[in-house]
Write a protein that holds these residues in place. Structure first.
Motif, PDB file in Angstrom:
ATOM      1  N   LEU A 136      57.195   8.464  23.151  1.00  0.00           N
ATOM      2  CA  LEU A 136      55.933   7.958  23.393  1.00  0.00           C
ATOM      3  C   LEU A 136      55.235   8.177  24.485  1.00  0.00           C
ATOM      4  CD1 LEU A 136      56.110   4.499  21.431  1.00  0.00           C
ATOM      5  CD2 LEU A 136      55.196   6.562  20.392  1.00  0.00           C
ATOM      6  N   VAL A 137      56.118   8.498  25.597  1.00  0.00           N
ATOM      7  CA  VAL A 137      55.438   9.165  26.783  1.00  0.00           C
ATOM      8  C   VAL A 137      55.284  10.543  26.635  1.00  0.00           C
ATOM      9  CG1 VAL A 137      55.925   9.783  29.292  1.00  0.00           C
ATOM     10  CG2 VAL A 137      56.884   7.327  27.948  1.00  0.00           C
ATOM     11  N   TYR A 138      55.780  11.412  25.906  1.00  0.00           N
ATOM     12  CA  TYR A 138      55.442  12.666  25.720  1.00  0.00           C
ATOM     13  C   TYR A 138      56.472  13.162  24.551  1.00  0.00           C
ATOM     14  CZ  TYR A 138      53.573  17.266  25.085  1.00  0.00           C
ATOM     15  OH  TYR A 138      52.700  18.041  24.368  1.00  0.00           O
ATOM     16  N   ASP A 139      56.167  13.347  23.274  1.00  0.00           N
ATOM     17  CA  ASP A 139      57.003  13.647  22.368  1.00  0.00           C
ATOM     18  C   ASP A 139      57.425  15.183  22.465  1.00  0.00           C
ATOM     19  OD1 ASP A 139      58.576  14.754  20.106  1.00  0.00           O
ATOM     20  OD2 ASP A 139      57.414  13.239  18.778  1.00  0.00           O
ATOM     21  N   CYS A 140      58.731  15.564  22.915  1.00  0.00           N
ATOM     22  CA  CYS A 140      59.066  16.983  23.349  1.00  0.00           C
ATOM     23  C   CYS A 140      59.379  17.661  22.048  1.00  0.00           C
ATOM     24  CB  CYS A 140      60.142  17.160  24.233  1.00  0.00           C
ATOM     25  SG  CYS A 140      59.797  16.437  25.944  1.00  0.00           S
ATOM     26  N   ASN A 141      59.070  17.466  20.878  1.00  0.00           N
ATOM     27  CA  ASN A 141      59.411  17.845  19.857  1.00  0.00           C
ATOM     28  C   ASN A 141      57.922  18.351  19.001  1.00  0.00           C
ATOM     29  OD1 ASN A 141      60.484  19.525  17.730  1.00  0.00           O
ATOM     30  ND2 ASN A 141      60.713  17.876  16.543  1.00  0.00           N
ATOM     31  N   ARG A 142      56.959  18.111  19.933  1.00  0.00           N
ATOM     32  CA  ARG A 142      55.288  18.444  19.380  1.00  0.00           C
ATOM     33  C   ARG A 142      54.886  19.361  20.420  1.00  0.00           C
ATOM     34  NH1 ARG A 142      57.666  15.845  16.073  1.00  0.00           N
ATOM     35  NH2 ARG A 142      56.714  14.271  14.713  1.00  0.00           N
ATOM     36  N   ALA A 143      54.115  20.131  19.913  1.00  0.00           N
ATOM     37  CA  ALA A 143      53.443  21.273  20.881  1.00  0.00           C
ATOM     38  C   ALA A 143      52.235  20.780  21.743  1.00  0.00           C
ATOM     39  CB  ALA A 143      52.781  22.281  19.760  1.00  0.00           C
ATOM     40  N   PRO A 144      52.140  21.258  22.697  1.00  0.00           N
ATOM     41  CA  PRO A 144      50.972  20.850  23.558  1.00  0.00           C
ATOM     42  C   PRO A 144      49.686  20.933  22.801  1.00  0.00           C
ATOM     43  CG  PRO A 144      52.466  22.276  24.928  1.00  0.00           C
ATOM     44  CD  PRO A 144      53.108  22.237  23.354  1.00  0.00           C
ATOM     45  N   GLY A 145      49.032  19.841  22.895  1.00  0.00           N
ATOM     46  CA  GLY A 145      47.584  19.573  22.198  1.00  0.00           C
ATOM     47  C   GLY A 145      47.719  18.904  20.936  1.00  0.00           C
ATOM     48  N   ALA A 146      49.377  18.787  20.249  1.00  0.00           N
ATOM     49  CA  ALA A 146      49.243  18.172  19.000  1.00  0.00           C
ATOM     50  C   ALA A 146      48.848  16.734  19.132  1.00  0.00           C
ATOM     51  CB  ALA A 146      50.747  18.092  18.564  1.00  0.00           C
ATOM     52  N   VAL A 147      48.294  15.880  18.086  1.00  0.00           N
ATOM     53  CA  VAL A 147      47.661  14.902  18.175  1.00  0.00           C
ATOM     54  C   VAL A 147      48.752  13.519  18.576  1.00  0.00           C
ATOM     55  CG1 VAL A 147      46.472  13.002  16.887  1.00  0.00           C
ATOM     56  CG2 VAL A 147      45.673  15.328  16.772  1.00  0.00           C
ATOM     57  N   ASP A 148      49.928  13.881  17.751  1.00  0.00           N
ATOM     58  CA  ASP A 148      51.092  13.084  17.713  1.00  0.00           C
ATOM     59  C   ASP A 148      51.997  13.392  19.154  1.00  0.00           C
ATOM     60  OD1 ASP A 148      51.887  15.253  16.700  1.00  0.00           O
ATOM     61  OD2 ASP A 148      52.928  14.339  15.052  1.00  0.00           O
ATOM     62  N   ALA A 200      48.463   7.422  19.964  1.00  0.00           N
ATOM     63  CA  ALA A 200      47.986   6.077  20.016  1.00  0.00           C
ATOM     64  C   ALA A 200      48.402   4.989  19.035  1.00  0.00           C
ATOM     65  CB  ALA A 200      46.447   6.083  20.401  1.00  0.00           C
ATOM     66  N   LEU A 201      48.784   5.702  17.937  1.00  0.00           N
ATOM     67  CA  LEU A 201      49.495   5.022  16.988  1.00  0.00           C
ATOM     68  C   LEU A 201      50.827   5.597  16.226  1.00  0.00           C
ATOM     69  CD1 LEU A 201      48.981   2.455  14.760  1.00  0.00           C
ATOM     70  CD2 LEU A 201      47.960   4.257  13.229  1.00  0.00           C
ATOM     71  N   SER A 202      51.843   4.949  16.220  1.00  0.00           N
ATOM     72  CA  SER A 202      53.091   5.578  15.674  1.00  0.00           C
ATOM     73  C   SER A 202      53.363   4.579  14.554  1.00  0.00           C
ATOM     74  CB  SER A 202      54.133   5.455  16.570  1.00  0.00           C
ATOM     75  OG  SER A 202      55.432   5.888  16.321  1.00  0.00           O
ATOM     76  N   GLU A 203      53.510   5.102  13.278  1.00  0.00           N
ATOM     77  CA  GLU A 203      53.237   4.541  12.224  1.00  0.00           C
ATOM     78  C   GLU A 203      52.481   3.305  12.048  1.00  0.00           C
ATOM     79  OE1 GLU A 203      56.347   2.615   8.833  1.00  0.00           O
ATOM     80  OE2 GLU A 203      57.118   2.630  11.001  1.00  0.00           O
ATOM     81  N   ARG A 204      52.905   2.158  12.153  1.00  0.00           N
ATOM     82  CA  ARG A 204      52.076   0.943  12.365  1.00  0.00           C
ATOM     83  C   ARG A 204      51.938   0.304  13.634  1.00  0.00           C
ATOM     84  NH1 ARG A 204      53.633  -1.829   6.468  1.00  0.00           N
ATOM     85  NH2 ARG A 204      52.701   0.132   5.084  1.00  0.00           N
ATOM     86  N   VAL A 205      52.598   0.991  14.480  1.00  0.00           N
ATOM     87  CA  VAL A 205      52.776   0.498  15.867  1.00  0.00           C
ATOM     88  C   VAL A 205      51.737   0.927  16.689  1.00  0.00           C
ATOM     89  CG1 VAL A 205      54.004   0.208  18.064  1.00  0.00           C
ATOM     90  CG2 VAL A 205      55.263   0.171  15.649  1.00  0.00           C
ATOM     91  N   ASP A 206      50.744   0.093  17.319  1.00  0.00           N
ATOM     92  CA  ASP A 206      49.761   0.671  18.434  1.00  0.00           C
ATOM     93  C   ASP A 206      50.404   0.716  19.736  1.00  0.00           C
ATOM     94  OD1 ASP A 206      47.466   0.547  16.861  1.00  0.00           O
ATOM     95  OD2 ASP A 206      47.606  -1.807  16.925  1.00  0.00           O
ATOM     96  N   VAL A 207      49.805   1.837  20.300  1.00  0.00           N
ATOM     97  CA  VAL A 207      50.366   2.331  21.518  1.00  0.00           C
ATOM     98  C   VAL A 207      49.255   2.413  22.707  1.00  0.00           C
ATOM     99  CG1 VAL A 207      51.872   3.962  23.018  1.00  0.00           C
ATOM    100  CG2 VAL A 207      52.095   3.805  20.576  1.00  0.00           C
ATOM    101  N   PRO A 208      48.970   0.993  23.126  1.00  0.00           N
ATOM    102  CA  PRO A 208      47.703   1.175  23.974  1.00  0.00           C
ATOM    103  C   PRO A 208      47.712   2.066  25.232  1.00  0.00           C
ATOM    104  CG  PRO A 208      48.369  -1.162  23.403  1.00  0.00           C
ATOM    105  CD  PRO A 208      49.470  -0.247  22.897  1.00  0.00           C
ATOM    106  N   GLY A 209      48.952   2.080  25.810  1.00  0.00           N
ATOM    107  CA  GLY A 209      49.095   3.036  26.852  1.00  0.00           C
ATOM    108  C   GLY A 209      48.690   4.481  26.613  1.00  0.00           C
ATOM    109  N   ASN A 210      48.624   4.916  25.361  1.00  0.00           N
ATOM    110  CA  ASN A 210      48.197   6.278  24.810  1.00  0.00           C
ATOM    111  C   ASN A 210      46.659   6.270  24.526  1.00  0.00           C
ATOM    112  OD1 ASN A 210      50.763   7.138  25.580  1.00  0.00           O
ATOM    113  ND2 ASN A 210      51.471   7.344  23.631  1.00  0.00           N
ATOM    114  N   ALA A 211      46.131   5.253  24.407  1.00  0.00           N
ATOM    115  CA  ALA A 211      44.713   5.293  23.928  1.00  0.00           C
ATOM    116  C   ALA A 211      43.733   5.813  24.877  1.00  0.00           C
ATOM    117  CB  ALA A 211      44.345   3.836  23.630  1.00  0.00           C
TER     118      ALA A 211
END
Length: 257
Positions: free
Chosen positions: A82-94, A98-109
């Motif tokens: 959630l800090v940075y998903d290293c299996n996602r390309a730079p610029g990828a939304v995920d 800010a939302l992982s499945e049904r978990v809100d991540v306020p620190g990424n909003a």
């Protein structure tokens, strides 16, 4: 070494058995639930700090056992995805959701461009530099990424137990599916596939160079306990060894980038 301990010492990558002779590089992008103190737990509730939203439970233990069994090298992430998903390309939304499945991540909003760039430089770049550096020291490397997935996703139960995922290069995945052990529900490109953006590490480090590669996903209820993790690692290590033998018999030049 516990990944959280390494991260607390300001490491963002954990490398294990980097003199391994197997010719296999294992990668575990979502190995850790560690969130640096300055990020204030990203605003997550205590109930979510150990959840699948934050990391891949059991994956690092399985990958470490596999590395030891195979004498393979291992590069793992030392901070939460959630800090940075290293299996996602730079610029990828995920990449910093800010939302992982049904978990809100306020620190990424509403992250600023400056903060996104800072996290990219601080977490993503060192991780992928470590993967690239490890591969560069190997003559004919095979890249294998290790993940776990939740038994229930958006309220739906997942019956699949082990997923063998691939992108355009399906050589190793085909060999694994052809030599799959009995006793588990094993499927190709489930519960995720390339269309979900989960093959970034394979696309970044294997496909352009023709390295055989595969992504292994294990349902996390099967590797919740230490004994389960050891057993699964033994199954996967033996299976991978047999599959590589099959691949070598068939020849590794059947696919090029």
């Amino acid at each position: 070494m516990r990944v959280e301990t390494a991260a607390a010492a300001k490491d963002v990558v954990v490398c294990h058995n980097m003199e391994g002779a197997a010719g296999v590089l294992l990668v575990c992008e979502h190995a850790s639930r560690y969130i640096p103190p300055g990020l204030n737990d990203l605003g997550l509730s205590p109930a979510h700090l150990d959840s699948h939203a934050v990391w891949d439970p059991g994956a690092m233990a399985v990958a470490t056992h596999m590395a030891n069994l195979l004498d393979a090298r291992l590069v793992a992430g030392a901070v939460s995805r959630l800090v940075y998903d290293c299996n996602r390309a730079p610029g990828a939304v995920d990449a910093m959701p800010a939302l992982s499945e049904r978990v809100d991540v306020p620190g990424n909003a509403a992250l600023s461009t400056v903060e996104r760039a800072r996290r990219l430089a601080e977490y993503y770049t060192p991780f992928h530099d470590a993967v690239a550096g490890a591969l560069a020291t190997m003559t004919t490397p095979i890249l294998v990424t290790v993940h776990s997935f939740a038994p229930v996703w958006h309220g739906r139960t997942r019956e699949v137990e082990i997923g063998i995922l691939h992108d355009d290069d399906r050589r190793l995945a085909d060999a694994m599916l052809a030599t799959a052990p009995s006793g588990h529900d094993i499927r190709r490109n489930e519960p995720y596939g390339p269309a979900d953006g989960v093959t970034h590490t394979l696309r970044e480090h294997a496909l352009p160079f023709g390295h055989p590669n595969v992504m292994i996903e294990v349902r996390n209820d099967l590797i919740a306990q230490a004994e389960q993790q050891q057993t699964m690692a033994e199954i996967l290590a033996d299976w991978l060894t047999r599959s590589i033998t099959t691949l070598d018999t068939q020849g590794r030049t059947a696919w090029t980038a």
